[in-house]
Design a protein around this motif. Structure first.
Motif, short mmCIF file in Angstrom:
data_model
loop_
_atom_site.label_atom_id
_atom_site.label_comp_id
_atom_site.label_asym_id
_atom_site.label_seq_id
_atom_site.Cartn_x
_atom_site.Cartn_y
_atom_site.Cartn_z
N GLU A 870 0.82 -1.21 0.00
CA GLU A 870 0.00 0.00 0.00
C GLU A 870 0.86 1.27 0.00
OE1 GLU A 870 -2.29 -3.22 0.41
OE2 GLU A 870 -0.80 -2.72 1.93
N ASP A 873 4.56 -0.15 -4.47
CA ASP A 873 4.22 -1.40 -5.14
C ASP A 873 5.31 -1.91 -6.06
OD1 ASP A 873 4.07 0.53 -7.05
OD2 ASP A 873 2.08 0.00 -7.80
N ASP A 903 0.69 -7.72 -3.60
CA ASP A 903 -0.25 -7.41 -2.52
C ASP A 903 -0.70 -8.69 -1.84
OD1 ASP A 903 -1.92 -5.90 -0.92
OD2 ASP A 903 -3.62 -6.17 -2.27
N ASN A 907 -5.53 -5.68 4.52
CA ASN A 907 -6.37 -4.53 4.84
C ASN A 907 -7.83 -4.96 4.78
OD1 ASN A 907 -4.60 -1.94 4.96
ND2 ASN A 907 -3.83 -3.08 3.19
N TYR A 939 -8.03 -1.17 0.53
CA TYR A 939 -6.78 -0.60 0.02
C TYR A 939 -5.84 -1.66 -0.52
CZ TYR A 939 -8.24 3.88 1.85
OH TYR A 939 -8.90 5.05 2.07
N ASP A 940 -6.20 -2.95 -0.42
CA ASP A 940 -5.46 -3.97 -1.14
C ASP A 940 -5.76 -3.84 -2.63
OD1 ASP A 940 -4.26 -5.09 1.13
OD2 ASP A 940 -6.13 -6.13 1.61
N SER A 941 -5.14 -4.68 -3.43
CA SER A 941 -5.32 -4.58 -4.87
C SER A 941 -5.75 -5.93 -5.42
CB SER A 941 -4.02 -4.13 -5.54
OG SER A 941 -3.02 -5.09 -5.35
#
Length: 1295
Positions: A870, A873, A903, A907, A939-941
């Motif tokens: 976060e 990256d 990731d 979160n 907020y992770d991807s």
């Protein structure tokens, strides 16, 4: 002349003038770059603008642009001076716009002013008051910290050197040093928290390399900073005992646990002050004392017996720290404790048997003693007795008892110390060995202070015999004692002993040989009587064969006894054979037969075995190649002689050792050397040491050494073993071979031709054939493989751009990845170095240190940081691969490595706050109706950021704030909008229309990893009590058509959200005769409240909105308590208007009557004014302000009647008591709007009324004043109509 003709000559002349005039050229600027020192003072010359003009016209100079403020120019010379201080560190290049003019022409130009650096910046420390902690056991040579300073200047002025100016305390100058170039502070001495200091303040100086520009002298600038070093105390000192030495005392037999003494130890590491544990390491008397491990108190453990342990107990006490020291051990120290034992009288006297000197260390307790005494001896009897009382203070009494006590006395009879006890003979005549061999007495020891303390010892005295006899041999003579000649020394001839009956002489007889001359040949053992040979050489039978001697024996008192002896020598073999030559030598060619005879003689008597001789060859390296006849001594070779089989060092010589031995006992022999010289012949060809050779040589080296080949010819002489070498094939003219000789070894030295360079790229391998030949052309050939080696001149290259991936928030012990590079050179050693590391955070790259690069190329995650997707990256690493073995050219290459930080689901979703209020109309809600929404973000991807919404709980809160569980009436439908996820809350079934309150709906947002967050929605309900029915006079189709307009009008009237539930035909009894439509709707506000029908009816009854709704067909609101909207009847409203008008007229009349009160005095004066006005000429009227309501003027001479100044307040009686209405009435003449005047009328404005009579006669005036004024204003012959002035508030009735 016409205008056209005038223009032509003038234009012609101008054209001629222009043709005769040359064009003026613009100036040229040649200066484009100027270098100026940044420390050039103000008003000093900076540079000069160089410009030229072909016509040499005077030039003027000017500066322009943003940077012109830094300079000023002499407009006539072009000299540019500094006008404002310059600073290269702010801007090192100042673009400057200039212009040069020669009058008619102006030339612009650009000059780049390059500011040259001057040393005008001090070094700046990044940290000026750093405080660090350093352990006192830090090894010398350790870098403690790094001082970092920067200097905005460049070149030498920007190069910083560090030094330590001062250290407090001063001895720290010997402990610390700083690397001048890097700022690394190095520990060069040992720290000691307790012995030296616990802190140091370093005054560090940073000085630049100096510089100058505008000034003549080099200027050096420096700065200082103070750094604190706090020495951290470490457990490196052993504990110490206080108040040494430790000496104390205790009574014997003291009770157990009695406190004796206390020892105290401390930890000298004052900042640590570790807890001390006490123990007893060793003690001179184990088990007597114990020590408290915490307090150090020594106390009694068991019974103390001074007589057993002694007067002093010495113990070693150990103090141990509870925590390990810097070596991982528990530090400790020891101390001696001396405890003196106080004596108590608790022991009786005891007897001890002592050995040697009688010291206590050799005594042991005993009750029986023995002693020996020669018969008839007067004196003491040695019995080795000692009496002791183990108490320190003692008193002992000794007495004798027993059968023989009269023969002896005891000494001492009384003692106060440990004493030796002796028995003294009083009657020696009774000591007779022949009558009595022993006597027995008892010695009694008692303590006078304690009668019960008594000990008894028995003494046995043995009476010894005395010597009164001489030794005697069994025989008087001993003849025929035979011994071989030359017997070895020590050979025993015979053993002869004597006897003595005295007891003291048993085993004490000594022997000797007489006379002394015999001792040259023989001797006797003095104790055993053993007779032996003393000299082997002198015993020679051929010289003397018979010897005589006397053997003497003596006892302990030297009383003698003798016997006669006779020795006879016998013959032995003592002559060895004798060979008739010192050595034998023979020459023979290899391959020939050898024959040689060895001869010897023996001096011993012939015919005996001592003179018979046999021959033999002693074993040696080559003895097996020969044979010898043992009787005749003839030597022959058994195999063919081969010189090459011999060691080279022998040079063809074989040496044999031949012996001649007699047959005596023991046999004697003699040895002779036989030397055989084997001559060499050429019977061997050269041979290479190896079957093939393999060498390597670097390319590009002329005359480079390749290798050595070695061949050997086994022939051992130079005539036959000399070898020469040559290349017979494969060299292609690029190699040569030279024959060299060293230590009779011939080698072939192969090298590259001095005129030729090998090329690895052309040919990497050669196969040579080398020939070795001796002088007689015997040959050998060998193959030589030569590999051409590549010179390391290629720099390494990364195989490809590399990318790695690593997950966030994990601790890695394994590499993230490994860099791979290749080097086309065969011999290389690659290492990797990190040039830079940048992380992509929020879309931009910035330096970071999340990863480290090992020399092996392994990329490791930095354990000091936690990877966080976060935050960043991606990481981009610029690395360098270096070949340590590079010989030519560059040895390194750089490459970029991209590390993707993956990731992980770390979160939980987060709800985005919204101030929306959700309202649902229960009646309108059906399955799938949207009643609200929530928004969340993770907020992770990727898949970790996907969110699923779910209704986890539903409760209902009524209007009394009572909460109760409810069925799952709602569900969440997940949608996505960019990075946000929206959960639409829908009903799963119809809602109860009767309940009032709000639903409390708990919604959970869960990501794919199972992390979740909850939020609660409040959904307000609108029950059916808020349902409103609107009745329209139009058809349902028309209402449906006008629905948008109706909703807008209703929204405008109620300010609420209108939710139309249904539009249906009105089927009630009342409306059957006419067309009607019912619109069912709810009026809801965003805050959750709604309108009931009465409130709706009240709001839409406002005329502003009622007219619009009536035009749209609205009749009334069903269920409202308000009346039906009135019809707009024209007649009704007309009548109502007339009535209202009459009322208004009546009010106005009454008001007028009340307000027109006048006092009669004023009105009489107005009446008189008519007569006066007719008498005054109009020319006397003066313009000016008019008194409102009259024809009086306020200015002097303005009164049309008297032409005098008047007091308007007095004359008109407008005093304080006059009413406001009176005053207002006077203002009527101020309004010019009410006056009609002719174009040429300049008189004050008054209302003029033109009146026309039908008969064109004089007008009639209502007011007398008006008539008078009218008469006065008319003139003869005037065509103007008659004009009158009227005051509506002043009528004739007032008169």
């Amino acid at each position: 002349m016409s205008p056209v003709m005038g223009v032509i000559p003038r234009g012609f002349l101008l054209l001629c003038l222009i043709s005769l005039t040359h064009a003026n050229n613009s100036p040229t600027i040649s200066t484009t770059l100027a270098r100026v020192c940044e420390d050039t003072p103000d008003n000093a010359l900076a540079f000069k603008i160089e410009a030229t003009d072909k016509e040499n016209d005077p030039l003027t100079y000017a500066l322009h642009g943003d940077n012109a403020m830094y300079f000023k120019v002499d407009r006539n010379t072009g000299d540019v001076y500094v006008a404002k201080s310059l600073d290269r560190e702010v801007n090192d290049l100042l673009p400057l716009r200039v212009s040069v003019s020669d009058g008619p022409n102006n030339t612009p130009g650009d000059i780049n002013v390059l500011l040259m650096d001057a040393n005008d910046n001090k070094p700046s420390f990044e940290e000026t008051n750093l405080s660090i902690d350093v352990r006192e056991n830090t090894p010398t040579g350790t870098s403690l910290f790094k001082v970092v300073a920067t200097d905005a200047d460049i070149s030498y002025a920007g190069q910083i050197k560090f030094s330590i100016d001062d250290v407090v305390p001063s001895h720290g100058l010997n402990l610390f040093s700083i690397v001048p170039t890097t700022g690394d502070v190095i520990l060069k001495g040992s720290l000691d928290y307790n012995g030296l200091s616990y802190y140091y303040r370093l005054k560090i100086n940073a000085t630049d390399g100096g510089g100058k520009c505008a000034k003549d002298e080099v200027e050096y600038l420096s700065n200082i900073a103070f750094y604190m070093i706090n020495v951290v105390d470490m457990p490196n000192l052993n504990p110490i005992f206080l108040n040494l030495p430790y000496i104390t005392n205790v009574d014997e037999n003291s009770p157990v646990d009695k406190s004796v003494f206390r020892v105290t130890a401390i930890d000298p590491d004052t900042a640590i002050n570790d807890t001390i544990t006490y123990s007893i390491e060793e003690s001179s008397a184990d088990g007597l004392f114990k020590i408290s491990s915490t307090t150090g108190i020594i106390s009694v453990l068991s019974n103390i017996d001074r007589e057993e342990i002694g007067d002093v107990v010495t113990m070693t006490v150990k103090a141990t720290e509870s925590l390990p020291n810097i070596q991982g051990e528990f530090a400790s120290t020891t101390a001696k404790v001396h405890i003196n034992i106080n004596d108590v009288n608790d022991n009786k006297p005891e007897f001890y048997k002592c050995d040697g000197s009688g010291g206590a260390e050799n005594c042991s307790k005993a009750n029986h003693f023995t002693g020996d005494i020669p018969e008839h001896l007067l004196g003491s009897v040695p019995i080795n007795m000692m009496v002791k009382d183990l108490d320190k203070t003692k008193s002992i009494k000794l007495t004798l008892e027993g059968e023989d006590k009269e023969v002896f006395s005891v000494q001492p009879q009384f003692t106060m110390a440990d004493s030796v006890v002796q028995l003294v003979v009083k009657q020696p005549q009774k000591l007779d060995y022949e009558e009595k061999q022993q006597m027995v007495v008892q010695v009694i020891a008692s303590d006078p202070e304690e009668n019960s303390f008594v000990s008894t010892a028995t003494v046995t005295i043995m009476i010894e015999d005395i010597n009164d006899n001489s030794p005697r041999f069994p025989e008087d003579t001993y003849l025929n004692l035979k011994v071989p000649e030359h017997s070895p020394v020590g050979t025993v001839v015979d053993t002869i002993t004597a006897d003595d009956p005295d007891t003291m002489d048993q085993g004490n007889i000594t022997y000797t040989l007489l006379p002394e001359s015999i001792l040259t040949y023989f001797d006797v053992h003095p104790r055993t009587g053993e007779i032996f040979v003393k000299n082997q050489t002198l015993l020679d039978r051929e010289v003397r064969s018979l010897y005589s001697a006397t053997l003497q024996a003596k006892d302990s008192d030297d009383k003698p006894g003798t016997a006669l002896l006779e020795f006879i020598l016998t013959d032995i073999n003592d002559q060895p054979p004798v060979i008739n030559r010192e050595y034998y030598q023979e020459f023979v060619k290899e391959g020939a037969q050898l024959t040689l005879k060895v001869e010897a003689t023996d001096a011993d008597e012939r015919g005996t075995v001592n003179s018979e001789i046999t021959y033999a060859i002693l074993p040696s390296k080559y003895s097996e190649n020969f044979s010898m006849d043992p009787d005749t001594g003839e030597l022959r070779n058994r195999v063919e002689l081969d010189r090459e089989a011999l060691d080279v060092e022998l040079n063809g010589k074989i040496e044999l050792n031949v012996t001649a031995t007699d047959k005596g006992s023991p046999p004697l022999s003699t040895m002779v050397s036989v030397i055989i010289n084997v001559a060499d012949v050429n019977d061997n060809a050269p041979e290479f040491k190896k079957s093939s050779y393999k060498f390597s040589v670097k390319e590009s080296g002329k005359g480079e050494f390749v290798g050595l080949v070695l061949a050997e010819d086994l022939d051992q002489t130079t005539d036959f073993n000399r070898i020469s070498y040559r290349l017979i094939s494969g060299s292609s003219g690029k190699f040569i071979i030279r024959t060299t000789s060293e230590d009779q070894r011939y080698t072939g030295n192969i090298t590259v031709d001095p005129d030729i360079e090998l090329d690895y790229e052309s040919l990497q391998h050669y196969t040579l054939r080398v020939e070795a030949v001796d002088l007689e052309q015997k040959k050998a050939v060998v193959t030589v493989e030569v590999d051409v080696l590549d010179v390391n001149d290629e720099r390494p290259e990364f195989e490809q751009s590399m990318t790695f991936s690593v997950k966030e928030n994990i601790t890695l012990t394994e590499p993230v990845g490994k860099l791979i590079a290749k080097d086309r050179d065969g011999n290389h050693s690659l290492i990797y170095e990190l040039d830079s590391l940048r992380c992509r955070c929020n879309g931009s790259l910035s330096p970071c240190d999340w990863f480290v690069l090992e020399e092996t190329g392994e990329v490791m995650a930095n354990p000091e940081h936690t990877l966080d997707y976060e935050l960043c990256d991606q990481a981009r690493m610029e690395a360098r691969v270096i070949d340590k073995y590079t010989e030519k050219g560059e040895n390194s290459t750089t490459g970029e490595i991209v590390i993707y930080i993956e990731d992980i689901n770390d979160n939980a979703p987060q709800f985005i706050f919204s101030d929306s209020i959700f309202v649902v109309v229960s009646e309108t809600a059906s399955k799938g109706t949207s009643v609200g929404s929530v928004t969340a973000k993770d907020y992770d991807s990727g898949i970790n950021a996907q969110i699923e919404f779910k209704v986890s709980e539903v409760k209902f809160e009524d209007i009394n704030n009572q909460t109760s569980p409810a069925r799952f009436l709602f569900e969440a439908v997940t949608t996505q909008q960019k990075d946000n996820y929206i959960g639409i809350i829908q009903t799963t079934e119809g809602l109860d229309m009767t309940v009032k309150g709000k639903y409390l709906v708990t919604v959970s947002a869960t990501d794919t990893g199972g992390l979740s967050t909850n939020t609660m929605l409040e959904i307000f309900t609108v029950d059916q009590s808020y349902k409103t029915e609107l009745q329209f006079r139009t058809t349902p189709a028309e209402v449906e058509k006008n629905k948008p307009s109706i909703i807008r009008a209703l929204t405008s009237a109620t300010k609420a959200v209108v939710e139309v539930l249904a539009i249906r035909e009105d089927t009630s009894e009342k409306s059957r005769a006419t067309v009607g439509t019912i619109m069912v709707a709810y009026f809801v506000y965003p805050n959750g409240s709604a309108l009931i029908p009465d409130e709706v009816g009240l709001l839409i009854s406002d005329p502003q909105h009622a007219l619009v709704l009536e035009q749209l067909g609205l009749k009334y609101v069903a269920g409202s308590s308000s009346v039906e909207p009135p019809k707009f009847d024209t007649l009704k409203y007309s009548l109502m208007g007339m009535v209202a008008g009459l009322v208004i007229v009546l009010v106005v009349l009454v008001t007028s009557l009340v307000c027109t009160r006048r006092n009669y005095r004023r009105k009489l004066k107005a009446s008189k004014a008519m007569t006066s006005a007719t008498m005054v000429a109009s020319d006397n009227l003066k313009s000016g302000p008019v008194v409102p309501g009259t024809n009086k003027y306020t200015m002097e001479g303005a009164n049309p009647v008297l032409n005098l100044n008047i007091d308007t307040a007095m004359v008109l009686d407008l005093d304080e008591e006059s009413s406001d209405v009176d005053k207002v009435s006077l203002d009527s003449l101020d309004y010019s709007d009410d006056m009609n005047m002719s174009d040429k009328d300049t008189k004050p404005a008054m209302q003029m009324i033109q009146e026309e009579e039908e008969d064109n006669g004089p007008p009639e005036y209502i007011e007398p004043l008006g008539a008078a004024l009218a008469q006065r204003s008319q003139k003869k012959g005037s065509d103007n109509p008659q004009v009158g002035f009227t005051n509506p508030a002043f009528s004739a009735t007032d008169l």
